[in-house]
Structures are given as C-alpha cells and as structure tokens.
Design a protein around this motif. Structure first.
Motif: not given
Length: 268
Positions: A39-40, A43, A46-47, A102
């Motif tokens: 999950y990290d 993230t 994407d960031e 997701h």
C-alpha cells in the motif's frame, strides 16, 4: 523517498519504482507487513511525480503463493505493533494493497517468475501489463480449499478474459502454465526463466520516455470507459484527452519531433 517493510522491498530504477514481494522462504505468501508495504509503495508512486511507472515482482524465483493462511488465522498476532496499528487505522488497507479496488495512476507492470497463484493471481488482475517467465504458474486455487477468491476475481476475471476461460479458472482451481496463461490473455509476454524483471523494466523504459500526463490520461480513460456504452465512452475520451493537447508537454513532443531530438517532458 522510499518506503518498504521486512517483506516488501522498494527500489528505484531510473523513473521506475520496483516493488519486490520479499518472503522467498514462503514463496512470497502475503503477510500483513507485505500488504502494508505494498500500500505504501502504491501511494509513493502516485505522490512522486518523478516516478513514471511501477514494476511489481517477487524475490527468490516466485511471485506470490497467495495469502499466508497461518498469519490470517492468527488474526495478525505474527505482525508487529506498527503494522497492526496501520491496519486498525484503515481496515480497507489490505484490499488497496492488493489492488482490489485501488488503481494507481501510474502504469503497473507485473514481472512474474514461479508461482503466481490464489492471491497472487488476484493481485495480477490489478496490474496493467504482465510479463512471465516460462516456468511461471497461475491459478485461483480457493475453491480447492473450500474458499472464495474474494480479492476481486469473480468480478474482474470475466472482464479480462473470455468467460469460458475465466469460469474454468475460477471453478476448477487448476494450475495454468505460462504458455496457456498467455494463450487465454491473462499475461502478455512469456520470456525465458529469470528474465521477467528485465523484460518488465524494458517495457517500463518505453513508457517512461513518453509524456507522463498523456500516459496517465490514457490509462485513466481506458479504465473509466471500460463499462460505458461506445457513445458515452467516446464522449468521456474527449473530455479526458482534449486538455492534453493544451499542455506544455504536448508542445514539447511536437517540437522535439520536428527538431529530431528526444523530448524533455516536465509534467506541465
């Protein structure tokens, strides 16, 4: 910035973020620390605007043998306190990690060696491009154990494969060798064993050389329009695509073509 846990390695290869499932002694069966790390990783990709693509692979000649049923039965007691706190704070985190509902905005390429079964095949369905070594094995084994493939397969597989192939995979629980998986459309490339990551990074480099705003808009449009009528889909495509032509990157692409040089894209 790179994250990661004891069961998930995060590395940068140029503009590609490589996420490696790292429990080779358990054929990279999904653990709670692995899910938090995944999950990290999504993230982070994407960031971080310097990341253009993501490759998901496994350590030790395996992709993923599915959920660690012992850890699942233990209710998370085998995980550290930090991991348990993360899961308690976001009860949906494990599904996001598995790409059940997701979708990262950057292209995700799977590089598969060895077993990619049960939860491994479910995660695979959330990736965009798929490469496998010739000795890789796929399958949804849940029904053989009296279980249900709740990671999204009964919804997504029939949208990615002809229904007859999807239902055979779901209902028989049998293994599929890489060549058969490619024949029915589950994966796109079969390469010599040990070279799946190399091929995935080669594809990533081709993606990374393109305009990132255009790449992300194309991916978004493909998924947004998948269940629309053709009329609605074409309308949505224009809404997503026309603004790309007004970007500085679009102008740079045309200018670089005219000047016979590689474009320098700036996400602008």
């Amino acid at each position: 910035m790179t994250s990661g846990t004891e069961h998930l390695i995060v590395e940068r290869v140029g503009a590609t973020l490589v996420l490696t499932l790292n429990r080779p002694e358990a054929r990279n069966a999904l653990s709670l620390p692995m899910l938090v790390g995944l999950y990290d990783g999504w993230t982070e990709a994407d960031e971080d605007d310097t990341v253009r693509s993501v490759v998901l692979t496994g350590a030790g000649g395996a992709f993923c043998a599915g959920m660690d049923l012992k850890a699942l039965a233990g209710g998370g007691r085998m995980a550290g306190e930090h991991v348990r706190d993360r899961l308690a704070a976001d009860p949906d985190l494990h599904w996001k990690a598995m790409l059940r509902h997701h979708r990262p905005r950057k292209p995700v390429i799977a590089a598969v060696e060895g077993p990619c079964v049960a939860g491994g095949t479910e995660i695979l369905q959330g990736t965009d491009i798929r490469v496998a070594g010739r000795g890789a094995t796929f399958g949804l084994f849940e029904v053989r154990r009296g279980l249900f493939p709740i990671g999204g397969s009964t919804v997504r597989l029939t949208r990615q494969l002809p229904r007859t192939h999807a239902l055979e995979m779901l209902l028989t629980g049998r293994p599929y060798p890489a060549e058969e998986a490619a024949r029915i459309g589950l994966i796109g490339h079969v390469v010599p064993d040990g070279t799946a990551l190399e091929k995935a990074l080669e594809i990533a480099e081709l993606i990374n050389a393109n305009g990132p705003l255009a790449v992300e808009a194309v991916k978004a449009s493909v998924y947004e329009t998948a269940e629309m009528t053709e009329t609605d889909g074409l309308k949505s495509e224009l809404e997503r695509g026309w603004p790309i032509f007004d970007t500085a990157d679009a102008k740079e692409g045309s200018k670089a073509f005219a000047e016979k040089r590689p474009p320098v894209y700036r996400r602008a």
